[in-house]
Design a protein around this motif. Structure first.
Motif, mmCIF file in Angstrom:
data_model
loop_
_atom_site.group_PDB
_atom_site.id
_atom_site.type_symbol
_atom_site.label_atom_id
_atom_site.label_comp_id
_atom_site.label_asym_id
_atom_site.label_seq_id
_atom_site.Cartn_x
_atom_site.Cartn_y
_atom_site.Cartn_z
ATOM 1 N N ALA A 158 4.445 15.659 2.706
ATOM 2 C CA ALA A 158 3.282 15.858 3.577
ATOM 3 C C ALA A 158 2.129 14.954 3.156
ATOM 4 N N VAL A 159 1.884 14.857 1.859
ATOM 5 C CA VAL A 159 0.821 13.978 1.364
ATOM 6 C C VAL A 159 1.156 12.533 1.698
ATOM 7 N N PHE A 160 2.401 12.144 1.489
ATOM 8 C CA PHE A 160 2.833 10.784 1.792
ATOM 9 C C PHE A 160 2.669 10.490 3.281
ATOM 10 N N GLY A 161 3.049 11.426 4.128
ATOM 11 C CA GLY A 161 2.929 11.229 5.575
ATOM 12 C C GLY A 161 1.485 11.123 6.031
ATOM 13 N N VAL A 162 0.633 11.973 5.471
ATOM 14 C CA VAL A 162 -0.786 11.924 5.836
ATOM 15 C C VAL A 162 -1.403 10.596 5.391
ATOM 16 N N LEU A 163 -1.023 10.098 4.239
ATOM 17 C CA LEU A 163 -1.532 8.809 3.759
ATOM 18 C C LEU A 163 -0.953 7.635 4.551
ATOM 19 N N PHE A 164 0.204 7.834 5.152
ATOM 20 C CA PHE A 164 0.836 6.776 5.937
ATOM 21 C C PHE A 164 0.056 6.493 7.226
ATOM 22 N N ILE A 205 8.774 5.198 0.638
ATOM 23 C CA ILE A 205 9.468 6.477 0.420
ATOM 24 C C ILE A 205 10.453 6.397 -0.746
ATOM 25 N N VAL A 206 10.733 5.198 -1.210
ATOM 26 C CA VAL A 206 11.684 5.043 -2.327
ATOM 27 C C VAL A 206 11.246 5.834 -3.563
ATOM 28 N N PRO A 207 9.983 5.751 -4.005
ATOM 29 C CA PRO A 207 9.621 6.508 -5.214
ATOM 30 C C PRO A 207 9.668 8.027 -5.035
ATOM 31 N N ILE A 208 9.469 8.533 -3.837
ATOM 32 C CA ILE A 208 9.413 9.995 -3.665
ATOM 33 C C ILE A 208 10.716 10.586 -3.147
ATOM 34 N N SER A 209 11.719 9.759 -2.888
ATOM 35 C CA SER A 209 12.957 10.283 -2.314
ATOM 36 C C SER A 209 13.763 11.114 -3.308
ATOM 37 N N GLY A 210 13.629 10.834 -4.604
ATOM 38 C CA GLY A 210 14.258 11.661 -5.623
ATOM 39 C C GLY A 210 15.749 11.460 -5.801
ATOM 40 N N GLY A 211 16.251 10.288 -5.529
ATOM 41 C CA GLY A 211 17.682 10.046 -5.692
ATOM 42 C C GLY A 211 18.090 9.888 -7.147
ATOM 43 N N THR A 212 19.328 10.293 -7.444
ATOM 44 C CA THR A 212 19.888 10.122 -8.784
ATOM 45 C C THR A 212 21.289 9.563 -8.639
ATOM 46 N N GLY A 213 21.842 9.112 -9.715
ATOM 47 C CA GLY A 213 23.233 8.665 -9.704
ATOM 48 C C GLY A 213 23.415 7.217 -9.353
ATOM 49 N N GLY A 214 22.470 6.359 -9.669
ATOM 50 C CA GLY A 214 22.645 4.930 -9.456
ATOM 51 C C GLY A 214 22.202 4.486 -8.072
ATOM 52 N N PHE A 215 22.663 3.297 -7.697
ATOM 53 C CA PHE A 215 22.246 2.674 -6.443
ATOM 54 C C PHE A 215 22.684 3.487 -5.230
ATOM 55 N N ALA A 245 0.831 -1.206 0.000
ATOM 56 C CA ALA A 245 0.000 0.000 0.000
ATOM 57 C C ALA A 245 0.864 1.254 0.000
ATOM 58 N N MET A 246 1.920 1.273 0.789
ATOM 59 C CA MET A 246 2.771 2.463 0.856
ATOM 60 C C MET A 246 3.563 2.646 -0.437
ATOM 61 N N PHE A 247 3.981 1.559 -1.070
ATOM 62 C CA PHE A 247 4.689 1.700 -2.348
ATOM 63 C C PHE A 247 3.763 2.268 -3.417
ATOM 64 N N VAL A 248 2.533 1.756 -3.475
ATOM 65 C CA VAL A 248 1.561 2.268 -4.449
ATOM 66 C C VAL A 248 1.244 3.728 -4.150
ATOM 67 N N LEU A 249 1.041 4.063 -2.876
ATOM 68 C CA LEU A 249 0.761 5.453 -2.513
ATOM 69 C C LEU A 249 1.957 6.360 -2.799
#
Length: 186
Positions: free
Chosen positions: A56-62, A93-103, A39-43
């Motif tokens: 904030a949206v992610f936290g409220v949905l959590f 949080i992986v999809p919204i963390s916004g990391g770049t540059g590989g693993f 559920a959290m990954f989909v959200l």
């Protein structure tokens, strides 16, 4: 037209009736963890698409996902709800963390997002922990009431001295660990 009556005969509000119609699954510990993580990954993915990764949206949905995880866990697996919810937060949080540059860059972005948004993480864990604790206390009290009721309704065993001669005491009134005596031992 009157409102429908509950078990005790009192009228039940429409909100309670609506809540009773909701699904009431009983998830195992692994099932509760998988539900929360999925559920959290989909959200998190939806948050990334619709709100550009708003924390904030992610936290409220959590928070409701945490509550549902604790409500839907089986009574035997209540302890897993406050454990699996933070893991689900990290997965989501992986999809919204916004990391770049590989693993390495993605890992650092996830760790940073977990640190920055720890308030939501603690809040959801607290919600799951409180719900699980209240459910466990209610289950323990109900069990204690059932045991007291069973003890009160059980027929008290007669004292062996009060029984007529020639009648051997019933197995339930015999002291624990003692076998009945054979007629040759009397």
């Amino acid at each position: 037209m009157s409102a429908p009556a509950g078990r005790d005969g009192r009228a039940v509000s429409p909100a309670v009736l609506a809540l009773r119609r909701l699904p009431n699954p009983r998830l195992t510990g692994i099932g509760a963890g998988l539900f929360a993580a999925a559920a959290m990954f989909v959200l998190g993915c939806l948050d990334r698409l619709l709100f550009d990764g708003s924390a904030a949206v992610f936290g409220v949905l959590f928070l409701p996902v945490s509550a549902l995880t604790a409500f839907w866990a089986r009574p035997a697996d209540l302890v897993t709800a406050p454990i699996s919810v933070p893991i689900a937060f990290a997965v989501g949080i992986v999809p919204i963390s916004g990391g770049t540059g590989g693993f390495g860059g993605q890992t650092m972005a996830v760790v940073t997002a977990l640190a920055v948004h720890a308030g939501w993480l603690y809040g959801g864990t607290l919600v799951a922990g409180l719900i699980a604790t209240v459910r466990k206390v209610r289950l323990m009290r109900a069990r204690q009431r059932r045991m007291l009721l069973a003890a009160q309704t059980a027929r008290p065993a007669a004292h062996p001295a009060a029984q007529p001669q020639g009648v051997s005491p019933s197995p339930a009134s015999r002291p624990a660990g003692r076998a009945p005596r054979r007629p040759s031992q009397r």
